[in-house]
Design a protein around this motif. Structure first.
Motif, PDB file in Angstrom:
ATOM      1  N   VAL A 288       2.806  -0.635  -8.137  1.00  0.00           N
ATOM      2  CA  VAL A 288       3.566   0.621  -8.186  1.00  0.00           C
ATOM      3  C   VAL A 288       3.401   1.349  -6.853  1.00  0.00           C
ATOM      4  CG1 VAL A 288       3.789   2.848  -9.366  1.00  0.00           C
ATOM      5  CG2 VAL A 288       3.174   0.790 -10.671  1.00  0.00           C
ATOM      6  N   TRP A 289       4.519   1.550  -6.171  1.00  0.00           N
ATOM      7  CA  TRP A 289       4.491   2.297  -4.906  1.00  0.00           C
ATOM      8  C   TRP A 289       4.671   3.772  -5.215  1.00  0.00           C
ATOM      9  CZ3 TRP A 289       3.297   0.179  -0.251  1.00  0.00           C
ATOM     10  CH2 TRP A 289       3.305  -1.217  -0.162  1.00  0.00           C
ATOM     11  N   HIS A 290       3.787   4.610  -4.659  1.00  0.00           N
ATOM     12  CA  HIS A 290       3.899   6.058  -4.875  1.00  0.00           C
ATOM     13  C   HIS A 290       4.761   6.671  -3.785  1.00  0.00           C
ATOM     14  CE1 HIS A 290       0.881   5.435  -7.896  1.00  0.00           C
ATOM     15  NE2 HIS A 290       0.172   4.787  -6.996  1.00  0.00           N
ATOM     16  N   ASP A 291       4.727   6.068  -2.612  1.00  0.00           N
ATOM     17  CA  ASP A 291       5.601   6.446  -1.499  1.00  0.00           C
ATOM     18  C   ASP A 291       5.661   5.218  -0.596  1.00  0.00           C
ATOM     19  OD1 ASP A 291       3.259   6.419   0.078  1.00  0.00           O
ATOM     20  OD2 ASP A 291       2.848   8.511  -0.366  1.00  0.00           O
ATOM     21  N   ASP A 292       6.044   5.403   0.672  1.00  0.00           N
ATOM     22  CA  ASP A 292       6.227   4.219   1.524  1.00  0.00           C
ATOM     23  C   ASP A 292       4.928   3.590   2.009  1.00  0.00           C
ATOM     24  OD1 ASP A 292       8.862   3.962   1.290  1.00  0.00           O
ATOM     25  OD2 ASP A 292       9.396   4.880   3.208  1.00  0.00           O
ATOM     26  N   THR A 293       3.777   4.229   1.719  1.00  0.00           N
ATOM     27  CA  THR A 293       2.525   3.659   2.232  1.00  0.00           C
ATOM     28  C   THR A 293       1.409   3.557   1.195  1.00  0.00           C
ATOM     29  OG1 THR A 293       1.820   5.858   2.954  1.00  0.00           O
ATOM     30  CG2 THR A 293       2.891   4.483   4.615  1.00  0.00           C
ATOM     31  N   THR A 294       1.603   4.151   0.027  1.00  0.00           N
ATOM     32  CA  THR A 294       0.528   4.159  -0.966  1.00  0.00           C
ATOM     33  C   THR A 294       0.952   3.364  -2.191  1.00  0.00           C
ATOM     34  OG1 THR A 294       0.029   6.384  -0.224  1.00  0.00           O
ATOM     35  CG2 THR A 294      -1.064   5.679  -2.236  1.00  0.00           C
ATOM     36  N   VAL A 295       0.079   2.457  -2.603  1.00  0.00           N
ATOM     37  CA  VAL A 295       0.463   1.545  -3.673  1.00  0.00           C
ATOM     38  C   VAL A 295      -0.721   1.344  -4.619  1.00  0.00           C
ATOM     39  CG1 VAL A 295      -0.150  -0.504  -2.271  1.00  0.00           C
ATOM     40  CG2 VAL A 295       1.498  -0.745  -4.124  1.00  0.00           C
ATOM     41  N   THR A 296      -0.423   1.243  -5.910  1.00  0.00           N
ATOM     42  CA  THR A 296      -1.467   0.905  -6.887  1.00  0.00           C
ATOM     43  C   THR A 296      -1.164  -0.470  -7.470  1.00  0.00           C
ATOM     44  OG1 THR A 296      -1.846   3.218  -7.433  1.00  0.00           O
ATOM     45  CG2 THR A 296      -2.607   1.610  -9.050  1.00  0.00           C
ATOM     46  N   ILE A 297      -2.179  -1.317  -7.458  1.00  0.00           N
ATOM     47  CA  ILE A 297      -2.020  -2.681  -7.985  1.00  0.00           C
ATOM     48  C   ILE A 297      -2.983  -2.834  -9.159  1.00  0.00           C
ATOM     49  CG2 ILE A 297      -2.119  -5.147  -7.400  1.00  0.00           C
ATOM     50  CD1 ILE A 297      -2.285  -3.914  -4.402  1.00  0.00           C
ATOM     51  N   THR A 298      -2.468  -3.280 -10.289  1.00  0.00           N
ATOM     52  CA  THR A 298      -3.326  -3.471 -11.462  1.00  0.00           C
ATOM     53  C   THR A 298      -2.990  -4.818 -12.090  1.00  0.00           C
ATOM     54  OG1 THR A 298      -2.921  -1.112 -11.860  1.00  0.00           O
ATOM     55  CG2 THR A 298      -4.203  -2.261 -13.530  1.00  0.00           C
ATOM     56  N   THR A 299      -4.020  -5.597 -12.355  1.00  0.00           N
ATOM     57  CA  THR A 299      -3.781  -6.896 -13.001  1.00  0.00           C
ATOM     58  C   THR A 299      -4.680  -6.994 -14.239  1.00  0.00           C
ATOM     59  OG1 THR A 299      -3.421  -7.754 -10.763  1.00  0.00           O
ATOM     60  CG2 THR A 299      -3.522  -9.367 -12.533  1.00  0.00           C
ATOM     61  N   PRO A 300      -4.246  -6.376 -15.366  1.00  0.00           N
ATOM     62  CA  PRO A 300      -5.103  -6.346 -16.556  1.00  0.00           C
ATOM     63  C   PRO A 300      -5.392  -7.748 -17.077  1.00  0.00           C
ATOM     64  CG  PRO A 300      -3.035  -5.117 -16.919  1.00  0.00           C
ATOM     65  CD  PRO A 300      -2.965  -5.726 -15.564  1.00  0.00           C
ATOM     66  N   ASP A 301      -4.390  -8.633 -16.998  1.00  0.00           N
ATOM     67  CA  ASP A 301      -4.552 -10.020 -17.442  1.00  0.00           C
ATOM     68  C   ASP A 301      -3.816 -10.929 -16.484  1.00  0.00           C
ATOM     69  OD1 ASP A 301      -5.935 -10.188 -19.929  1.00  0.00           O
ATOM     70  OD2 ASP A 301      -4.290  -8.966 -20.753  1.00  0.00           O
ATOM     71  N   ILE A 302      -4.372 -12.117 -16.270  1.00  0.00           N
ATOM     72  CA  ILE A 302      -3.586 -13.134 -15.556  1.00  0.00           C
ATOM     73  C   ILE A 302      -2.900 -13.927 -16.662  1.00  0.00           C
ATOM     74  CG2 ILE A 302      -3.655 -15.146 -14.044  1.00  0.00           C
ATOM     75  CD1 ILE A 302      -4.900 -13.089 -12.362  1.00  0.00           C
ATOM     76  N   THR A 303      -1.595 -13.737 -16.785  1.00  0.00           N
ATOM     77  CA  THR A 303      -0.910 -14.337 -17.920  1.00  0.00           C
ATOM     78  C   THR A 303      -0.638 -15.821 -17.703  1.00  0.00           C
ATOM     79  OG1 THR A 303       1.032 -13.352 -16.920  1.00  0.00           O
ATOM     80  CG2 THR A 303       0.170 -12.265 -18.867  1.00  0.00           C
ATOM     81  N   ASN A 304      -0.476 -16.208 -16.445  1.00  0.00           N
ATOM     82  CA  ASN A 304      -0.068 -17.579 -16.167  1.00  0.00           C
ATOM     83  C   ASN A 304      -0.565 -17.945 -14.760  1.00  0.00           C
ATOM     84  OD1 ASN A 304       1.264 -19.934 -16.294  1.00  0.00           O
ATOM     85  ND2 ASN A 304       3.316 -19.089 -15.961  1.00  0.00           N
TER      86      ASN A 304
END
Ligand code: EPU
Length: 458
Positions: free
Chosen positions: A80-96
């Motif tokens: 999820v990008w909050h603006d052009d330089t800040t991003v949140t990455i979340t990987t609760p599960d590796i599905t595949n």
């Protein structure tokens, strides 16, 4: 249906190009983007944890970052990008834990996912990357290191099948300080059982930034003297919040563009620490710069510059990715310069275009330098002699890869006349808004035509 040459020509002509009017001095200040070669690795490392990670100063509009984002989402993560330089990455599960082959072959980053996928699922399927225009670029160091850490790996039909109940620490001596292999093993070792020692590790600033990021996630990593990195595996990592270092390749490209147009360019975010060998080389050719608190001003010194002997090397040496723009600068230096490329066997292809533009550059298979080089006695054109100064003239150019492309742009800015450069999608996968930044500095550069798909060849 087959594609005829005429069809291909039509497709090519629809793709975007830059129209560059040369000879206009660049002046002013721009802010550097975050380093793509750190951001992409942190996207991957974030998947070691199921908790959210926030990256700041991330270069959102760089093709390679977008490809890595697609890899993360294909594995079950959210970006999820909050603006052009800040991003949140979340990987609760590796599905595949399977990297889609068409995605994984787009660049050379897929193998870095081995650690997160094996730790979280015990298996991984990763496509073998292809060779590219700067040499074959194998990943044997990555694979051998992972095997030493206990992974079972099979290659079938260009796909690596990896399995491991839990990776364990090992002492791994890299045959060469490879950036990618050091990163693959660092990421894998963070959650391994026991201590991993990487000997002959690469220590580029982007790797040290990855180390800082992993430490914020809870990893225990020490850098010892003599290229040794020691990782004490932990059982669990958490999320982190990290600002990505500035892009050193963008810094050098814009700085050189400033000099060859007789301009004066200030780059916000440029770090003296990360550019030491470039800055020393500027002094050697007689050019000047001023280090400010959070910027470096590139301008001044004697023109034309002096010729020099230059050798690329692993950090802290002169970076291979700086070689191409710097060679453009050397076409404007008085006398004979020698450039010895010791990282890649085939990284002078771009000089053909420079010769078309008027440069006097000869390529040699011999090592024209003092550094021990893996290409000695092998038949690669990995040394160049540049005689200058030679005026450069505009041309129609086809950009073959990122760094070559950037040297074409720098040469076009220095040349008299109007250059058209096709294949700018190669530039856009590595540089963020390069044309916009150059325009902000006063360059006459316009983008025309339709964007091409992201190419598969980094
Ligand atoms: N090598 C092997 N086997 C391996 C790994 C590397 O033989 O398993 C060889 C390579 O063929 C090459 C040398 O070792 O001759 C160095 O390769 P390295 O692994 O250090 O390069 P990389 O990780 O593939 C990164 C950057 C490159 C940059 C180099 C050197 C990324 C995505 N790429 O490549 O940047 O030139 O380090 O600093 O981080 C670019 O950004 O355009 C780019 C090409």
């Amino acid at each position: 249906m087959t594609t005829t040459d005429a069809d291909a020509a039509t497709v090519a002509s629809r793709h975007a190009s830059y129209i560059i009017e040369g000879g206009v001095p660049l002046h002013g200040t721009v802010r550097l983007s975050g380093a793509k070669n750190a951001a992409t690795k942190m996207f991957v490392a974030s998947m070691l944890s199921d908790a959210p990670t926030r990256l700041r100063n991330a270069p959102r509009h760089v093709g390679d970052v977008q490809i890595t984002q697609e890899v993360v989402t294909s594995l079950g993560g959210s970006v999820v990008w909050h603006d052009d330089t800040t991003v949140t990455i979340t990987t609760p599960d590796i599905t595949n834990p399977i990297i889609p082959p068409e995605l994984g072959r787009k660049n050379r980053l897929a193998i870095l996912t081995a650690g997160p996928l094996l730790h979280r699922t015990g298996t991984a399927v990763i496509p073998r990357p292809g060779g590219d225009r700067i040499g074959p670029r194998p990943i044997d160091f990555h694979i051998n290191g992972l095997v030493q850490m206990g992974a079972a790996i099979e290659l079938r039909e260009e796909l690596y099948y990896l399995t491991a109940a839990r990776l364990r620490g090992a002492t791994i001596a890299l045959p060469f300080p490879s950036v990618g292999a050091t990163e693959t093993l660092l990421i894998a070792a963070a959650l391994a059982q026991g201590v991993t020692i990487i000997q002959n590790a690469a220590i580029e600033p982007e790797i040290m930034d990855l180390v800082k990021f992993l430490q914020k996630m809870g990893a225990i990593i020490e850098q010892r003297t003599d290229r040794k990195i020691v990782i004490e595996g932990v059982d669990r990592l958490h999320g982190a919040d990290h600002p990505i270092l500035a892009d050193r390749m963008e810094a050098v490209s814009l700085a050189v563009a400033g000099y060859v147009t007789h301009g004066d360019v200030t780059l916000e975010g440029a770090s003296q620490d990360h550019l030491l060998s470039f800055l020393n080389t500027l002094y050697r050719v007689g050019l000047d710069f001023t280090v400010e608190d959070n910027a470096i001003r590139f301008g001044g010194g004697a023109w034309p510059p002096r010729s020099i002997a230059l050798e690329t090397d692993v950090h802290p040496g002169f970076m291979t990715d700086w070689q191409q723009p710097f060679t453009v600068l050397l076409t404007q230096a008085r006398g004979m310069s020698v450039v010895h490329e010791t990282l890649y066997e085939d990284r002078f292809g771009y000089t053909r275009a420079l010769r078309l533009m008027g440069a006097d550059i000869g390529l040699y298979k011999k090592c024209l330098g003092e550094l021990a080089c893996r290409f000695r006695e092998r038949q690669f054109h990995h040394s160049a002699i540049v005689r200058g100064p030679t005026p450069l003239y505009a041309a129609m150019l086809d950009i073959p890869d990122i760094r070559a492309g950037c040297s074409y742009i720098v040469a076009a800015l220095c040349a008299s006349g109007t250059t058209t450069a096709y294949g700018i999608e190669h530039i856009e996968r590595g540089y963020e808004h390069l044309d916009g930044k150059l325009r902000a500095l006063g360059a006459h550069i316009t983008k025309v035509g339709i964007d091409a798909p992201v190419p598969d060849d980094i």
